[in-house]
Scaffold this motif. Structure first.
Motif, short mmCIF file in Angstrom:
data_model
loop_
_atom_site.label_atom_id
_atom_site.label_comp_id
_atom_site.label_asym_id
_atom_site.label_seq_id
_atom_site.Cartn_x
_atom_site.Cartn_y
_atom_site.Cartn_z
N ALA A 227 0.84 -1.20 0.00
CA ALA A 227 0.00 0.00 0.00
C ALA A 227 0.87 1.25 0.00
O ALA A 227 2.02 1.22 0.45
N THR A 228 0.33 2.36 -0.49
CA THR A 228 1.08 3.61 -0.51
C THR A 228 1.35 4.08 0.92
O THR A 228 0.66 3.70 1.87
N SER A 229 2.34 4.94 1.06
CA SER A 229 2.70 5.45 2.39
C SER A 229 1.56 6.26 2.99
O SER A 229 1.35 6.23 4.21
N ALA A 230 0.81 6.98 2.15
CA ALA A 230 -0.31 7.78 2.65
C ALA A 230 -1.40 6.87 3.23
O ALA A 230 -2.00 7.17 4.26
N ILE A 231 -1.66 5.74 2.56
CA ILE A 231 -2.67 4.81 3.07
C ILE A 231 -2.21 4.18 4.38
O ILE A 231 -2.99 4.05 5.33
N ASN A 232 -0.95 3.80 4.47
CA ASN A 232 -0.44 3.21 5.71
C ASN A 232 -0.50 4.20 6.87
O ASN A 232 -0.79 3.82 8.00
N ALA A 233 -0.24 5.48 6.60
CA ALA A 233 -0.34 6.50 7.64
C ALA A 233 -1.78 6.63 8.13
O ALA A 233 -2.04 6.74 9.34
N ARG A 234 -2.73 6.62 7.19
CA ARG A 234 -4.15 6.74 7.58
C ARG A 234 -4.65 5.47 8.25
O ARG A 234 -5.53 5.53 9.13
N LEU A 235 -4.09 4.32 7.88
CA LEU A 235 -4.52 3.05 8.47
C LEU A 235 -4.26 3.04 9.98
O LEU A 235 -5.06 2.50 10.74
N ILE A 236 -3.17 3.64 10.42
CA ILE A 236 -2.85 3.68 11.86
C ILE A 236 -3.97 4.36 12.63
O ILE A 236 -4.48 3.83 13.63
N SER A 237 -4.38 5.55 12.18
CA SER A 237 -5.43 6.29 12.89
C SER A 237 -6.80 5.65 12.72
O SER A 237 -7.62 5.64 13.65
N LEU A 238 -7.07 5.06 11.54
CA LEU A 238 -8.38 4.44 11.32
C LEU A 238 -8.57 3.23 12.23
O LEU A 238 -9.67 3.00 12.75
N ARG A 239 -7.53 2.44 12.42
CA ARG A 239 -7.62 1.30 13.33
C ARG A 239 -7.97 1.76 14.74
O ARG A 239 -8.79 1.13 15.43
N GLU A 240 -7.38 2.85 15.18
CA GLU A 240 -7.66 3.38 16.52
C GLU A 240 -9.09 3.90 16.61
O GLU A 240 -9.76 3.71 17.62
N GLU A 241 -9.56 4.56 15.55
CA GLU A 241 -10.93 5.07 15.53
C GLU A 241 -11.95 3.94 15.65
O GLU A 241 -12.93 4.04 16.41
#
Length: 338
Positions: free
Chosen positions: A228-242
């Motif tokens: 996955a792109t770096s932008a998606i991986n960055a958003r994945l961290i916060s989405l998992r927490e949400e």
């Protein structure tokens, strides 16, 4: 998997041993023959039987294909009275993941079908020169990738071979020229859309958020995805927490909405990474800007798009082309570009 002193690649999984108290003292061969006589046809090899074979080829999903000779006891076994003997092929197909054609491997049968068996990779006895160390630590456990153990050159060669195999097997088309696979330098971090899953929370807690395990319907937790792109991986961290925070809030009674198992959505676009598949987004390819709903089909590898479009439009403009059919069009990328 681990590499031994001799250079072999070996699985660290404990071998499966199936005990039978009645036959504890019987020789292993007698146990196998007895099991084959007592059970209906389940293939020529027993569950959890280990074999050493050479990998012949790959399926289009990256599964290795091995062909094992039929055991003499099976090939010569008489049919039971009133039961027609199954048609026995000259060799038996066994599919195993994580291997490369030409490799000598040790495998363990875990599922038998009418015409083939599936197996786990136990050990790579003789590795292919094309074998590389997978970048993702979850490779071989996560079912999202199939080729990370192969060099990028070998991956592309085999994808070209898949096209030849399909043309021959389904269309009976042979002696046809299939061009080399077009690729980019972005061999990792290229995927602009992923859809991780999670199960229903238990006691307000969501355990795994990720993809299906290889050969299973169970989930494996994926914190970051190598393709996955770096932008998606960055958003994945916060989405998992949400997602986990919402589940805890619902369990505490702070939210009236009870969360269920779900599929998450992340897509990188010109507007950034969106998580709502119904949101209208845009992507630019060449001189055109395409607008579409995020959940619609659009090529998930944006790095390869310019070259693909340039090739198709270039061929279409050479002359003599009357029709251009974009049979799996999604947003109409090729037709509109042409």
């Amino acid at each position: 998997m681990r590499r031994t002193a001799a250079g072999r690649i070996k699985s660290t999984a404990a071998p499966f041993v199936q005990a039978n108290e009645e036959d504890e003292d019987a020789p292993p061969k007698q146990k196998q023959l007895k099991a084959r006589k007592q059970k209906p046809w389940q293939g020529p090899y027993l569950y959890h039987e280990e074999l050493e074979l050479t990998v012949d080829s790959l399926t289009n999903l990256g599964q290795g294909i091995c062909r094992a000779p039929l055991p003499p006891s099976v090939a010569a076994a008489p049919a039971e009275e009133g039961v027609p003997a199954p048609a026995t092929p000259e060799s038996w197909v066994i599919m195993v993941p994580g291997v490369i054609p030409g490799e000598r491997i040790r495998l363990r049968i875990y599922r038998n079908h009418k015409n083939y068996s599936e197996a786990d990779l136990v050990e790579v006895v003789e590795a292919s020169p094309a074998r590389v160390e997978p970048v993702c630590p979850l490779f071989g456990t996560c079912g999202g990738c199939q080729y990370q153990h192969m060099s990028i050159t070998a991956q592309r060669d085999w994808k070209q071979q898949h096209v030849l195999d399909v043309l021959a097997r389904i269309g009976n088309i042979t002696n046809v020229a299939v061009q080399k696979v077009m690729g980019t330098d972005n061999v990792l971090g290229y995927r602009s859309k992923i859809t991780p899953h999670h199960e229903k929370p238990r006691g307000g807690e969501i355990k795994d958020i990720g993809f299906l395990k290889l050969g299973s319907r169970a989930l494996i937790d994926v914190e970051q995805c190598a393709i996955a792109t770096s932008a998606i991986n960055a958003r994945l961290i916060s989405l998992r927490e949400e997602v986990r925070a919402k589940a805890r809030a619902a369990a505490a009674g702070d939210s009236p909405k009870k969360p269920k198992g779900a599929t998450l959505f992340l897509r990188e676009t010109q507007e950034g990474v969106v998580t709502d598949p119904r949101e209208e987004v845009s992507d630019k390819v060449g001189g055109l800007t395409f607008r579409y709903t995020a959940g619609s089909f659009f090529q998930n590898n944006p790095f390869v798009l310019p070259g693909m479009v340039e090739y198709v439009t270039g061929k279409a403009s050479e002359g003599g082309v009357r029709f251009l059919v974009d049979a799996y069009c999604g947003g109409g990328l090729f037709c509109l570009s042409a």
